[in-house]
Design a protein around this motif. Structure first.
Motif, PDB file in Angstrom:
ATOM      1  N   ILE A 164       0.551  17.279  -3.736  1.00 24.58           N
ATOM      2  CA  ILE A 164       0.852  16.301  -5.075  1.00 24.58           C
ATOM      3  C   ILE A 164      -0.020  17.087  -6.097  1.00 24.58           C
ATOM      4  O   ILE A 164      -1.155  17.472  -6.121  1.00 24.58           O
ATOM      5  N   PRO A 165       0.641  17.109  -7.454  1.00 21.94           N
ATOM      6  CA  PRO A 165       0.139  17.976  -8.383  1.00 21.94           C
ATOM      7  C   PRO A 165      -1.119  17.322  -8.847  1.00 21.94           C
ATOM      8  O   PRO A 165      -1.428  16.138  -8.904  1.00 21.94           O
ATOM      9  N   GLU A 166      -2.287  18.036  -8.939  1.00 21.65           N
ATOM     10  CA  GLU A 166      -3.539  17.390  -9.444  1.00 21.65           C
ATOM     11  C   GLU A 166      -3.569  16.743 -10.587  1.00 21.65           C
ATOM     12  O   GLU A 166      -4.149  15.680 -10.646  1.00 21.65           O
ATOM     13  N   SER A 167      -2.940  17.466 -11.712  1.00 21.28           N
ATOM     14  CA  SER A 167      -2.929  16.623 -13.075  1.00 21.28           C
ATOM     15  C   SER A 167      -2.143  15.087 -12.942  1.00 21.28           C
ATOM     16  O   SER A 167      -2.643  14.344 -13.483  1.00 21.28           O
ATOM     17  N   TYR A 168      -1.207  15.072 -12.087  1.00 25.77           N
ATOM     18  CA  TYR A 168      -0.432  14.111 -12.148  1.00 25.77           C
ATOM     19  C   TYR A 168      -1.193  13.109 -11.306  1.00 25.77           C
ATOM     20  O   TYR A 168      -1.238  11.802 -11.550  1.00 25.77           O
ATOM     21  N   LEU A 169      -1.834  13.608 -10.148  1.00 26.80           N
ATOM     22  CA  LEU A 169      -2.581  12.642  -9.410  1.00 26.80           C
ATOM     23  C   LEU A 169      -3.796  12.022 -10.194  1.00 26.80           C
ATOM     24  O   LEU A 169      -4.134  10.791 -10.072  1.00 26.80           O
ATOM     25  N   ASN A 170      -4.279  12.759 -11.076  1.00 19.99           N
ATOM     26  CA  ASN A 170      -5.425  12.240 -11.879  1.00 19.99           C
ATOM     27  C   ASN A 170      -4.829  11.341 -12.839  1.00 19.99           C
ATOM     28  O   ASN A 170      -5.465  10.244 -13.104  1.00 19.99           O
ATOM     29  N   ASP A 171      -3.448  11.420 -13.433  1.00 16.78           N
ATOM     30  CA  ASP A 171      -2.953  10.280 -14.177  1.00 16.78           C
ATOM     31  C   ASP A 171      -2.922   8.917 -13.141  1.00 16.78           C
ATOM     32  O   ASP A 171      -2.948   7.962 -13.875  1.00 16.78           O
ATOM     33  N   ALA A 190       0.705  -1.289  -0.100  1.00 19.73           N
ATOM     34  CA  ALA A 190      -0.019  -0.063  -0.131  1.00 19.73           C
ATOM     35  C   ALA A 190       0.941   1.264   0.154  1.00 19.73           C
ATOM     36  O   ALA A 190       0.454   2.337  -0.546  1.00 19.73           O
ATOM     37  N   GLY A 191       2.332   1.034   0.626  1.00 19.74           N
ATOM     38  CA  GLY A 191       2.889   2.174   0.691  1.00 19.74           C
ATOM     39  C   GLY A 191       3.808   2.492  -0.776  1.00 19.74           C
ATOM     40  O   GLY A 191       4.397   3.593  -0.859  1.00 19.74           O
ATOM     41  N   LYS A 192       3.402   1.785  -1.791  1.00 23.83           N
ATOM     42  CA  LYS A 192       3.713   1.976  -3.057  1.00 23.83           C
ATOM     43  C   LYS A 192       3.405   3.422  -3.471  1.00 23.83           C
ATOM     44  O   LYS A 192       3.798   4.307  -4.315  1.00 23.83           O
ATOM     45  N   THR A 193       1.967   3.684  -2.983  1.00 24.50           N
ATOM     46  CA  THR A 193       1.500   4.845  -3.521  1.00 24.50           C
ATOM     47  C   THR A 193       2.344   6.050  -2.901  1.00 24.50           C
ATOM     48  O   THR A 193       1.982   7.238  -3.470  1.00 24.50           O
ATOM     49  N   LEU A 194       2.904   5.935  -1.982  1.00 27.62           N
ATOM     50  CA  LEU A 194       3.558   6.992  -1.265  1.00 27.62           C
ATOM     51  C   LEU A 194       4.766   7.329  -2.157  1.00 27.62           C
ATOM     52  O   LEU A 194       5.244   8.535  -2.470  1.00 27.62           O
ATOM     53  N   THR A 195       5.368   6.193  -2.978  1.00 29.90           N
ATOM     54  CA  THR A 195       6.534   6.700  -3.842  1.00 29.90           C
ATOM     55  C   THR A 195       5.965   7.185  -5.125  1.00 29.90           C
ATOM     56  O   THR A 195       6.639   8.061  -5.808  1.00 29.90           O
ATOM     57  N   THR A 196       4.671   6.798  -5.365  1.00 30.26           N
ATOM     58  CA  THR A 196       4.014   7.707  -6.575  1.00 30.26           C
ATOM     59  C   THR A 196       3.876   9.017  -6.292  1.00 30.26           C
ATOM     60  O   THR A 196       4.026   9.726  -7.171  1.00 30.26           O
ATOM     61  N   ALA A 197       3.308   9.317  -5.048  1.00 31.16           N
ATOM     62  CA  ALA A 197       3.157  10.808  -4.696  1.00 31.16           C
ATOM     63  C   ALA A 197       4.476  11.577  -4.639  1.00 31.16           C
ATOM     64  O   ALA A 197       4.452  12.689  -5.222  1.00 31.16           O
ATOM     65  N   LEU A 198       5.553  11.055  -4.050  1.00 35.82           N
ATOM     66  CA  LEU A 198       6.910  11.705  -4.062  1.00 35.82           C
ATOM     67  C   LEU A 198       7.520  11.859  -5.431  1.00 35.82           C
ATOM     68  O   LEU A 198       8.093  12.979  -5.803  1.00 35.82           O
ATOM     69  N   THR A 199       7.240  10.860  -6.383  1.00 38.96           N
ATOM     70  CA  THR A 199       7.833  10.868  -7.908  1.00 38.96           C
ATOM     71  C   THR A 199       7.293  12.131  -8.622  1.00 38.96           C
ATOM     72  O   THR A 199       7.756  13.078  -8.895  1.00 38.96           O
ATOM     73  N   GLY A 200       5.665  12.274  -8.136  1.00 39.58           N
ATOM     74  CA  GLY A 200       4.817  13.499  -8.813  1.00 39.58           C
ATOM     75  C   GLY A 200       5.345  14.895  -8.064  1.00 39.58           C
ATOM     76  O   GLY A 200       5.522  15.824  -8.933  1.00 39.58           O
ATOM     77  N   ILE A 201       5.663  14.788  -7.082  1.00 35.48           N
ATOM     78  CA  ILE A 201       6.012  15.976  -6.286  1.00 35.48           C
ATOM     79  C   ILE A 201       7.633  16.392  -6.800  1.00 35.48           C
ATOM     80  O   ILE A 201       7.710  17.573  -7.258  1.00 35.48           O
ATOM     81  N   ALA A 202       8.342  15.550  -7.036  1.00 38.69           N
ATOM     82  CA  ALA A 202       9.615  15.818  -7.604  1.00 38.69           C
ATOM     83  C   ALA A 202       9.636  16.352  -8.848  1.00 38.69           C
ATOM     84  O   ALA A 202      10.395  17.303  -9.424  1.00 38.69           O
ATOM     85  N   GLU A 203       8.570  15.801  -9.747  1.00 34.51           N
ATOM     86  CA  GLU A 203       8.538  16.118 -11.185  1.00 34.51           C
ATOM     87  C   GLU A 203       8.075  17.748 -11.212  1.00 34.51           C
ATOM     88  O   GLU A 203       8.304  18.343 -11.946  1.00 34.51           O
ATOM     89  N   ASP A 204       7.077  17.984 -10.289  1.00 35.61           N
ATOM     90  CA  ASP A 204       6.462  19.310 -10.275  1.00 35.61           C
ATOM     91  C   ASP A 204       7.490  20.267  -9.733  1.00 35.61           C
ATOM     92  O   ASP A 204       7.580  21.392 -10.091  1.00 35.61           O
ATOM     93  N   GLU A 205       8.384  19.738  -9.144  1.00 30.99           N
ATOM     94  CA  GLU A 205       9.440  20.681  -8.838  1.00 30.99           C
ATOM     95  C   GLU A 205      10.650  20.843  -9.705  1.00 30.99           C
ATOM     96  O   GLU A 205      11.455  21.685  -9.635  1.00 30.99           O
TER      97      GLU A 205
END
Length: 347
Positions: free
Chosen positions: A244-251, A92-107
């Protein structure tokens, strides 16, 4: 069985500045106060609550929570567990890695369409270099690396072997943890430090990444898992802070590739006509959770660690514990049986 409910009379944490988060309650990040709603306020069937809780206890649960628009409706603990007890998230913690990847991309630190070796160097697999160069960060997010998933959890380069071109094969694989190395390399921080600064501390989570062999597993309280579920339910926003960027999270919470309709970026998706599961190349017909709301997206971890989010019902549902029945990697029959009982409560 222990029931823990904390209420705060301060409703200032409800955001009304954005239509995406209007009406959603966010608990304060500096205290354990958390507002509640009653079953009666929601016109739920309170007579069906005990059957649900009895089932959860019978099925080796440690904890269970239901949030409605962010407020606690049900919070129960079993078998000596309580609101301060940590437990592992497993996958279930895989989704934490998903979130951080999107945050890093947004930065601007990374681009998920770039190859993984751009960030962690060549030779991170034992695939021929021309095949390794096909593997992008998005392939890791969507489980389409093309690496052999039959070789176990070891993610050393010698154990990451080519079986198909990236994008041509869906297979549930722990190689996703290489995204943590990507984020660390791109940010110049270690994984835990970046996670704590950019996500954990911003929403009042507790917990830590605990090393388990070649990769780390997140441990936290049930309420911390619920905070992350609430952040995701609110389209990546905590009050006025878009984390978490909304557009990334939507993807991330929609089908990410054409091989497994029921998989996003490490989120499992209900309501699809077919799905695939870990450790098999069989495509199954039907929905992941036939008796659950079609719009559920879920973080599913080994031995039935669960985050379910149903936007249409304004729900975040959390379950932690030991395996309900037999050991499993993600989905089990428990998911559907649990939702049958949740539905009885709601309807």
């Amino acid at each position: 069985m222990v029931f823990v409910i904390s209420c705060s009379s301060d409703d200032s944490n409800t955001s009304n500045n954005d239509p995406q988060s209007e009406g959603i309650y966010f608990p304060p990040i500096t205290s354990d106060n958390w507002e509640t709603k009653t079953l009666e306020e929601l016109n739920w069937n309170s007579s069906d609550l005990q059957e649900l809780l009895d089932y959860l206890e019978l099925k080796n649960s440690k904890s269970f929570m239901i949030l409605h628009d962010g407020k606690i409706v049900v919070e129960s603990y079993f078998n000596g567990h309580n609101d301060t007890s940590p437990w592992y998230w497993a996958s279930a913690g895989k989704t934490l890695t998903t979130a951080l990847t999107g945050i890093a991309e947004d930065e601007g630190l990374l681009n998920i369409n770039n190859k993984v070796s751009d960030y962690i160097g060549p030779g991170w697999t034992s695939a021929p270099i021309e095949k390794e160069d096909l593997i992008t960060c998005e392939n890791l997010l969507s489980m389409t690396s093309g690496l052999d998933d039959s070789l176990g959890d070891d993610v050393s380069s010698t154990n990451l072997q080519y079986i198909a071109d990236a994008g041509d094969r869906w297979a549930y694989h722990n190689v996703y943890v290489k995204l943590q190395d990507v984020v660390a390399s791109a940010s110049g921080l270690n994984w835990s430090s970046y996670f704590n600064t950019k996500l954990r501390d911003k929403i009042g989570m507790s917990g830590a990444w605990i090393q388990n062999g070649d990769f780390s597993v997140y441990w936290s309280t049930t309420r911390s898992m619920a905070r992350f579920g609430l952040l995701t339910y609110a389209n990546g926003k905590w009050k006025d802070d878009q984390i978490i960027p909304e557009s990334y999270l939507n993807d991330a919470i929609n089908t990410s590739q054409n091989l497994n309709e029921a998989y996003g970026y490490m989120w499992w998706l209900n309501g699809k006509s077919t799905f695939r599961l870990p450790q098999t190349q069989i495509e199954f017909n039907g929905e992941l959770i036939p008796d659950g709301p079609a719009d559920i997206y879920s973080a599913l971890g080994k031995n039935d660690q669960k985050i379910y989010i149903s936007p249409s019902n304004k729900l975040v549902v959390i379950r932690m514990g030991n395996a309900a029945d037999n050991e499993n990697l993600a989905l089990s029959d428990f998911d559907n049986q649990l939702w049958i009982r949740i539905n009885a409560l709601l309807n």
